[in-house]
Design a protein around this motif. Structure first.
Motif, PDB file in Angstrom:
ATOM      1  N   GLU A 295       0.950  -1.412   0.230  1.00 29.70           N
ATOM      2  CA  GLU A 295      -0.131   0.182  -0.037  1.00 29.70           C
ATOM      3  C   GLU A 295       0.991   1.194  -0.027  1.00 29.70           C
ATOM      4  OE1 GLU A 295      -0.736   0.094   4.913  1.00 29.70           O
ATOM      5  OE2 GLU A 295      -2.352  -0.220   3.506  1.00 29.70           O
ATOM      6  N   THR A 296       1.925   1.187   0.544  1.00 34.12           N
ATOM      7  CA  THR A 296       2.959   2.235   0.653  1.00 34.12           C
ATOM      8  C   THR A 296       3.355   2.748  -1.003  1.00 34.12           C
ATOM      9  OG1 THR A 296       4.755   0.850   0.958  1.00 34.12           O
ATOM     10  CG2 THR A 296       3.813   1.826   2.937  1.00 34.12           C
ATOM     11  N   ASP A 297       3.628   1.839  -1.607  1.00 35.24           N
ATOM     12  CA  ASP A 297       3.829   2.153  -2.986  1.00 35.24           C
ATOM     13  C   ASP A 297       2.615   2.924  -3.827  1.00 35.24           C
ATOM     14  OD1 ASP A 297       6.370   1.071  -2.499  1.00 35.24           O
ATOM     15  OD2 ASP A 297       5.853  -0.906  -3.605  1.00 35.24           O
ATOM     16  N   VAL A 298       1.669   2.121  -3.306  1.00 35.14           N
ATOM     17  CA  VAL A 298       0.145   2.871  -4.230  1.00 35.14           C
ATOM     18  C   VAL A 298      -0.107   4.183  -3.519  1.00 35.14           C
ATOM     19  CG1 VAL A 298      -2.278   2.395  -4.294  1.00 35.14           C
ATOM     20  CG2 VAL A 298      -0.796   0.661  -4.424  1.00 35.14           C
TER      21      VAL A 298
ATOM     22  N   ASP B 153       0.210  10.130  -4.508  1.00 35.22           N
ATOM     23  CA  ASP B 153       0.741  11.381  -4.150  1.00 35.22           C
ATOM     24  C   ASP B 153       1.679  12.031  -5.270  1.00 35.22           C
ATOM     25  OD1 ASP B 153      -0.322  11.323  -1.522  1.00 35.22           O
ATOM     26  OD2 ASP B 153       1.840  10.499  -0.680  1.00 35.22           O
ATOM     27  N   ALA B 154       2.163  11.347  -5.871  1.00 36.03           N
ATOM     28  CA  ALA B 154       3.017  11.679  -7.210  1.00 36.03           C
ATOM     29  C   ALA B 154       1.905  12.083  -8.200  1.00 36.03           C
ATOM     30  CB  ALA B 154       3.709  10.680  -7.739  1.00 36.03           C
ATOM     31  N   VAL B 155       0.839  11.347  -8.475  1.00 35.22           N
ATOM     32  CA  VAL B 155       0.060  11.950  -9.480  1.00 35.22           C
ATOM     33  C   VAL B 155      -0.579  13.222  -9.116  1.00 35.22           C
ATOM     34  CG1 VAL B 155      -2.161  11.306 -10.635  1.00 35.22           C
ATOM     35  CG2 VAL B 155      -0.722   9.669 -10.299  1.00 35.22           C
ATOM     36  N   LEU B 156      -1.117  13.452  -7.675  1.00 35.83           N
ATOM     37  CA  LEU B 156      -1.850  14.385  -7.189  1.00 35.83           C
ATOM     38  C   LEU B 156      -0.756  15.700  -7.195  1.00 35.83           C
ATOM     39  CD1 LEU B 156      -4.230  15.719  -5.971  1.00 35.83           C
ATOM     40  CD2 LEU B 156      -3.088  15.132  -3.682  1.00 35.83           C
TER      41      LEU B 156
ATOM     42  N   THR C  55      -6.391   8.288 -10.205  1.00 39.15           N
ATOM     43  CA  THR C  55      -7.290   7.361 -10.708  1.00 39.15           C
ATOM     44  C   THR C  55      -6.430   6.049 -10.532  1.00 39.15           C
ATOM     45  OG1 THR C  55      -6.713   7.422 -13.026  1.00 39.15           O
ATOM     46  CG2 THR C  55      -8.608   9.039 -12.141  1.00 39.15           C
ATOM     47  N   VAL C  56      -7.301   4.750 -10.723  1.00 38.26           N
ATOM     48  CA  VAL C  56      -6.700   3.548 -10.860  1.00 38.26           C
ATOM     49  C   VAL C  56      -5.793   3.183 -11.636  1.00 38.26           C
ATOM     50  CG1 VAL C  56      -7.258   1.112 -10.990  1.00 38.26           C
ATOM     51  CG2 VAL C  56      -8.873   2.588  -9.538  1.00 38.26           C
ATOM     52  N   GLU C  57      -6.108   3.741 -13.156  1.00 38.78           N
ATOM     53  CA  GLU C  57      -5.235   3.597 -14.207  1.00 38.78           C
ATOM     54  C   GLU C  57      -4.139   4.522 -14.272  1.00 38.78           C
ATOM     55  OE1 GLU C  57      -5.364   1.344 -16.797  1.00 38.78           O
ATOM     56  OE2 GLU C  57      -7.214   0.761 -15.699  1.00 38.78           O
ATOM     57  N   ARG C  58      -4.198   5.696 -13.661  1.00 35.52           N
ATOM     58  CA  ARG C  58      -3.141   6.833 -13.493  1.00 35.52           C
ATOM     59  C   ARG C  58      -2.121   6.208 -12.594  1.00 35.52           C
ATOM     60  NH1 ARG C  58      -6.157  12.565 -13.958  1.00 35.52           N
ATOM     61  NH2 ARG C  58      -6.608  12.378 -15.799  1.00 35.52           N
ATOM     62  N   VAL C  59      -2.496   5.505 -11.367  1.00 38.79           N
ATOM     63  CA  VAL C  59      -1.835   5.153 -10.190  1.00 38.79           C
ATOM     64  C   VAL C  59      -1.060   3.945 -11.012  1.00 38.79           C
ATOM     65  CG1 VAL C  59      -1.685   4.216  -7.900  1.00 38.79           C
ATOM     66  CG2 VAL C  59      -3.226   5.982  -8.415  1.00 38.79           C
ATOM     67  N   ARG C  60      -1.860   2.927 -11.576  1.00 36.53           N
ATOM     68  CA  ARG C  60      -1.149   1.813 -12.032  1.00 36.53           C
ATOM     69  C   ARG C  60      -0.091   1.969 -13.070  1.00 36.53           C
ATOM     70  NH1 ARG C  60      -4.163  -1.254 -15.253  1.00 36.53           N
ATOM     71  NH2 ARG C  60      -3.099  -3.271 -14.753  1.00 36.53           N
ATOM     72  N   VAL C  61      -0.355   3.208 -14.025  1.00 34.32           N
ATOM     73  CA  VAL C  61       0.911   3.659 -14.884  1.00 34.32           C
ATOM     74  C   VAL C  61       1.991   4.095 -14.226  1.00 34.32           C
ATOM     75  CG1 VAL C  61       1.101   5.301 -16.641  1.00 34.32           C
ATOM     76  CG2 VAL C  61      -0.900   4.076 -16.593  1.00 34.32           C
ATOM     77  N   GLU C  62       1.667   4.881 -12.932  1.00 32.84           N
ATOM     78  CA  GLU C  62       2.853   5.284 -12.227  1.00 32.84           C
ATOM     79  C   GLU C  62       3.590   4.224 -11.492  1.00 32.84           C
ATOM     80  OE1 GLU C  62       5.159   8.391 -10.712  1.00 32.84           O
ATOM     81  OE2 GLU C  62       3.583   8.708 -11.959  1.00 32.84           O
ATOM     82  N   LEU C  63       2.826   3.284 -11.115  1.00 35.37           N
ATOM     83  CA  LEU C  63       3.600   1.959 -10.603  1.00 35.37           C
ATOM     84  C   LEU C  63       4.049   1.051 -11.574  1.00 35.37           C
ATOM     85  CD1 LEU C  63       0.862   0.986  -7.634  1.00 35.37           C
ATOM     86  CD2 LEU C  63       3.210   1.836  -7.341  1.00 35.37           C
TER      87      LEU C  63
ATOM     88  N   GLY D  99      -7.507  -0.314  -6.795  1.00 32.80           N
ATOM     89  CA  GLY D  99      -8.606   0.483  -6.352  1.00 32.80           C
ATOM     90  C   GLY D  99      -8.933   0.496  -4.718  1.00 32.80           C
ATOM     91  N   GLN D 100      -8.816  -0.681  -4.176  1.00 36.10           N
ATOM     92  CA  GLN D 100      -9.042  -0.825  -2.812  1.00 36.10           C
ATOM     93  C   GLN D 100      -8.158  -0.073  -2.036  1.00 36.10           C
ATOM     94  OE1 GLN D 100      -8.612  -4.886  -1.473  1.00 36.10           O
ATOM     95  NE2 GLN D 100      -9.084  -4.185   0.735  1.00 36.10           N
ATOM     96  N   LEU D 101      -6.664  -0.079  -2.460  1.00 32.26           N
ATOM     97  CA  LEU D 101      -5.762   1.015  -1.685  1.00 32.26           C
ATOM     98  C   LEU D 101      -6.133   2.407  -2.012  1.00 32.26           C
ATOM     99  CD1 LEU D 101      -2.680  -1.139  -2.072  1.00 32.26           C
ATOM    100  CD2 LEU D 101      -3.896  -0.824  -0.023  1.00 32.26           C
TER     101      LEU D 101
END
Length: 290
Positions: free
Chosen positions: A7-10, A15-18, A25-33, A42-44
């Motif tokens: 969850e720390t990575d998520v 935070d980086a997207v914001l 969003t889920v897709e932006r966070v997944r792209v960032e990760l 989505g849950q995290l």
């Protein structure tokens, strides 16, 4: 896709997207990760939005400001938090919808994977059967290869034998060529000699033809002379025949006269002979009487 992303990575990715001024969003966070399943992210992300409000409340405590400014700033902060909460709820709803769509897509994808797996299993069975058939064909072809290898070895032996025969035949051919060259040389010599003899024979024939022409001319002259002599002889023969006929008439007349003369001479002799015979008979009778 990776499962069980921390969850720390998520949270760090959100935070980086914001921080870029974009809504997490889920897709932006997944792209960032660069990893993470939509359900896990989505849950995290929901937890991140809940913690974001607490974090924003903590930052709203500004003890060093005057009370009026602090109250005004706190009211502004409250309105911003309220607006952020509304935006978060909207985003959460959108994320939930996206999550549901993703789950639906995953369900469909799972069904497709199950169908594909069944087909793959069927194909695997077919492939196994084909593999067994291929192995059987491979063994048969290996047997055929062994047979062909044996045949190739036999053919190589035959080739070596044929090569030896060819070498022998080439040697014989060289010998024959030498003999042929010798025969040709002899034939040329004989031919040259034959040409000389032919030329000589032609000259002799030419001489003989000239001689024959002279002899034929002489023969024609002699024949003409003989024909003239024959005509003369025929004239002489005709004269001789006429003379012979004349003499033959005279001879026939003389023979008739001679025959007549002989008959005249024979009559007295016959009479005398009959007389002598009669007298002789009388004498014999008289002797017998005595």
């Amino acid at each position: 896709m990776a499962i069980g992303v921390p969850e720390t990575d998520v949270f760090a990715a959100a935070d980086a997207v914001l921080a870029r001024g974009e809504r997490p969003t889920v897709e932006r966070v997944r792209v960032e990760l660069g990893r993470g399943s939509p359900a896990r992210v989505g849950q995290l992300l929901e937890q991140w939005w809940e913690q974001l409000a607490q974090r924003l409340k903590g930052h709203a405590l500004l003890p060093d400001l005057p009370s009026e400014a602090a109250q005004g700033f706190a009211e502004v902060w409250r309105l911003a938090v309220a607006q952020a909460e509304g935006i978060a709820r909207t985003a959460l709803t959108a994320e939930q919808n996206a999550l549901f769509a993703a789950q639906t897509a995953l369900t469909q994808e799972r069904k497709l994977w199950e169908i594909a797996l069944a087909e793959a299993q069927t194909n695997a069975l077919d492939s196994a059967a084909k593999l067994a058939q291929s192995e059987l064909q491979l063994r048969e072809r290996q047997t055929l290869v062994d047979q062909l290898t044996t045949q190739v070895a036999d053919l190589l032996q035959q080739r070596d034998h044929l090569q030896r025969q060819l070498a022998q035949q080439l040697a014989n051919l060289d010998t024959l060529r030498a003999a042929h060259a010798s025969v040709q040389e002899h034939a040329r010599t004989v031919e040259d000699r034959a040409h000389q003899q032919v030329d000589q024979a032609r000259q002799e024939i030419k001489d003989l033809q000239q001689r024959l022409e002279r002899e034929q001319y002489d023969a024609r002259q002699r024949v003409a002379q003989l024909i003239a002599q024959q005509e003369e002889l025929r004239g002489a023969v005709r004269l001789a025949e006429q003379a012979t006929a004349h003499h033959t008439g005279r001879v026939v007349a003389l023979e008739a006269m001679i025959m007549q003369w002989r008959k005249t001479l024979e009559r007295p002799k016959q009479i005398s002979t009959r007389r002598d015979k009669s007298n002789s008979a009388s004498k014999k009778v008289a002797k017998k009487k005595h």
